[in-house]
Design a protein around this motif. Sequence first.
Motif, PDB file in Angstrom:
ATOM      1  N   ASN A   5       0.748  -1.186  -0.116  1.00 19.14           N
ATOM      2  CA  ASN A   5      -0.054   0.116   0.063  1.00 19.14           C
ATOM      3  C   ASN A   5       0.735   1.320  -0.132  1.00 19.14           C
ATOM      4  OD1 ASN A   5      -2.364  -1.314  -0.041  1.00 19.14           O
ATOM      5  ND2 ASN A   5      -2.600  -1.433   2.189  1.00 19.14           N
ATOM      6  N   GLY A   6       2.100   1.199   0.678  1.00 19.58           N
ATOM      7  CA  GLY A   6       3.023   2.327   0.563  1.00 19.58           C
ATOM      8  C   GLY A   6       4.094   2.283  -0.337  1.00 19.58           C
ATOM      9  N   THR A   7       3.974   1.584  -1.158  1.00 20.02           N
ATOM     10  CA  THR A   7       5.178   1.393  -2.148  1.00 20.02           C
ATOM     11  C   THR A   7       5.209   2.385  -3.189  1.00 20.02           C
ATOM     12  OG1 THR A   7       5.481  -1.117  -1.799  1.00 20.02           O
ATOM     13  CG2 THR A   7       6.303  -0.195  -3.801  1.00 20.02           C
ATOM     14  N   SER A   8       6.188   3.097  -3.497  1.00 23.31           N
ATOM     15  CA  SER A   8       6.416   4.243  -4.267  1.00 23.31           C
ATOM     16  C   SER A   8       7.125   3.796  -5.606  1.00 23.31           C
ATOM     17  CB  SER A   8       6.756   5.303  -3.517  1.00 23.31           C
ATOM     18  OG  SER A   8       7.945   5.324  -3.287  1.00 23.31           O
TER      19      SER A   8
ATOM     20  N   ASN B 215      14.846   4.192   1.464  1.00 24.35           N
ATOM     21  CA  ASN B 215      14.383   2.745   2.105  1.00 24.35           C
ATOM     22  C   ASN B 215      13.365   2.914   3.118  1.00 24.35           C
ATOM     23  OD1 ASN B 215      14.876   0.061   1.814  1.00 24.35           O
ATOM     24  ND2 ASN B 215      16.411  -0.069   3.334  1.00 24.35           N
ATOM     25  N   GLU B 216      12.442   3.666   2.963  1.00 18.45           N
ATOM     26  CA  GLU B 216      11.241   3.903   3.752  1.00 18.45           C
ATOM     27  C   GLU B 216       9.829   3.887   3.053  1.00 18.45           C
ATOM     28  OE1 GLU B 216      11.665   7.284   6.294  1.00 18.45           O
ATOM     29  OE2 GLU B 216      13.431   6.680   7.194  1.00 18.45           O
TER      30      GLU B 216
ATOM     31  N   ILE C 285      20.727  -5.565  -7.855  1.00 18.43           N
ATOM     32  CA  ILE C 285      21.111  -5.791  -6.346  1.00 18.43           C
ATOM     33  C   ILE C 285      22.528  -5.070  -6.417  1.00 18.43           C
ATOM     34  CG2 ILE C 285      21.731  -7.129  -4.693  1.00 18.43           C
ATOM     35  CD1 ILE C 285      19.360  -9.097  -5.461  1.00 18.43           C
ATOM     36  N   TYR C 286      23.426  -5.489  -7.299  1.00 18.35           N
ATOM     37  CA  TYR C 286      24.766  -5.157  -7.318  1.00 18.35           C
ATOM     38  C   TYR C 286      24.680  -3.542  -7.983  1.00 18.35           C
ATOM     39  CZ  TYR C 286      27.888  -9.216  -7.073  1.00 18.35           C
ATOM     40  OH  TYR C 286      28.565 -10.141  -6.450  1.00 18.35           O
TER      41      TYR C 286
ATOM     42  N   ASN D  11      16.832  -6.022   2.486  1.00 21.34           N
ATOM     43  CA  ASN D  11      17.356  -4.519   2.898  1.00 21.34           C
ATOM     44  C   ASN D  11      16.932  -3.516   1.642  1.00 21.34           C
ATOM     45  OD1 ASN D  11      19.209  -6.357   4.608  1.00 21.34           O
ATOM     46  ND2 ASN D  11      18.924  -4.304   5.488  1.00 21.34           N
ATOM     47  N   LEU D  12      16.519  -4.106   0.425  1.00 22.25           N
ATOM     48  CA  LEU D  12      16.360  -3.176  -0.757  1.00 22.25           C
ATOM     49  C   LEU D  12      15.347  -2.185  -0.355  1.00 22.25           C
ATOM     50  CD1 LEU D  12      16.735  -5.840  -3.512  1.00 22.25           C
ATOM     51  CD2 LEU D  12      18.574  -4.212  -2.970  1.00 22.25           C
ATOM     52  N   PRO D  13      15.261  -1.207  -1.473  1.00 22.63           N
ATOM     53  CA  PRO D  13      14.222   0.021  -1.036  1.00 22.63           C
ATOM     54  C   PRO D  13      12.967  -0.616  -1.530  1.00 22.63           C
ATOM     55  CG  PRO D  13      16.339   0.738  -2.416  1.00 22.63           C
ATOM     56  CD  PRO D  13      16.448  -0.696  -2.262  1.00 22.63           C
ATOM     57  N   LEU D  14      11.910   0.056  -0.767  1.00 22.32           N
ATOM     58  CA  LEU D  14      10.531  -0.387  -0.906  1.00 22.32           C
ATOM     59  C   LEU D  14       9.779   0.121  -1.819  1.00 22.32           C
ATOM     60  CD1 LEU D  14       9.744  -0.792   3.025  1.00 22.32           C
ATOM     61  CD2 LEU D  14      10.430  -2.619   1.280  1.00 22.32           C
TER      62      LEU D  14
END
Length: 473
Positions: free
Chosen positions: A172-175, A181-182, A233-234, A323-326
């Motif tokens: 719901n909050g993915t942009s 990373n928030e 990822i790299y 840990n990847l950005p959301l």
Amino acid sequence: MASDINYQDGPGFSRRDESPAEDEPIRSPGSARQTDYERIGGGRTGSSFFQTLIHLLKGNIGTGLLGLPLAVKNAGLLVGPLSLLAMGIVAVHCMNLLVKCVHHLSAKLGKPFLSYGDAVEYGMENVSWLSRYSLWGRHVVNLFLNITQLGFCCVYFVFLSDNVKQVVETANGTSVNCHTNETGVIVPSYDSRLYMLFFLPFIIVLVFIRNLKYLAPLSFFANITMCVSLVFIYYYCLTNIPYPINLPLAGRGVDYPLFFGTAIFAFEGIGVVLPLENKMQNPKDFTKVLYLGMGIVTAFYISMGTIGYIGFGEHIRGSITLNLPLCWLYQSVKLLYSFGIYITYALQFYVSAEILIPPAQARCSPRWALMVDLSIRVALVGLTCALAVLIPELDLVISLVGSVSSSALALIFPPLLQIITFHNEGMKRWVMVKDVAISLIGLVGFVAGTYISIQEIITRNSARHNSTHIQLL
């Protein structure tokens, strides 16, 4: 990216009461057959140098790679990469030892192919006081192969549940903004163990595909998705390195066994070595493939472990994907890699199925063979799911599997196999000392890694139970 090469691949000469093919005469150890060794089909058909290299890379790069940043954290920014380099060198050396021992025993026995278990069995027959227990040698190796493969499958359950759970909770909050990373909205969903139960029927359906050729298109697509995911990822890690870097060069001594378990889990590709060498057009070139391929793998491991730890520091998790950005781009990366792991489950499961199902079918009538086959598949998938539910901690499952079984297959057994194979053929004393030292290192890692992993599992489960109890109150 697991290889689709079967650990048990090769001609069907795997029991002592079987004799070589009529066109494969038994040669003496001193004959040209031993010094100019080639597998059946060598030089005529089989995999090319490049194809074998790709299979070797596929067999060694998987979930273990994504857990190495946390492993480097446990060892330290300097000690971790240096330890990975040392472990890579020793692991490749042990793979080469296994190939050399199999060459020698195959030529001595006149057999075109020996599996890992075969090699240990026939090697033990070289030692008079061990010969009566030689069949147990095969059983022990097959046991550890099964533990390793089913352990991989447990890891896949935890990986799938953790990554999909994170995507669902943050949907719901993915942009579209990947520079933070928030996320704005986190919607708590079900416990990760319920996600495992959700995946259970889909994985059971997947393992009902008993012929790997039907999985080939999905496997190819899964490998592509995992490669694309690794590129992203790299890219993120390399473009988000913080300055200055203030991370400890050496970790706590008590955490080093966790590093060992994770690292050896990542390097445990020794089971694919013999089948790959057997399928080569030119088996003599396999040593070059081995050194080149494992050199690439070791470079991947060191780079991912180092830049992943530098990029996320003390906040690094059991899989770097967590840990990847959301944002939608990296949420897609998680889903793509998860799909690749889902397909890989069937490939890893195939190894245990090929070891366990045929003997069970041989004990029942033909009309019950299919039912026995499917029942064992369901039972094994259920077992891996149950173990994952009991230990829903990705980093600790990886470390435990690596410590228990990967250390035995990759570090303990190959040097001992060299000793029992060549002990009466002028083996130099320093070689024997080196082999004993490697096996002892593997044994210490086995004991310490298993102990610390189990201790951490108990601690975290107690903390989870207490947290749940407080929430209910």
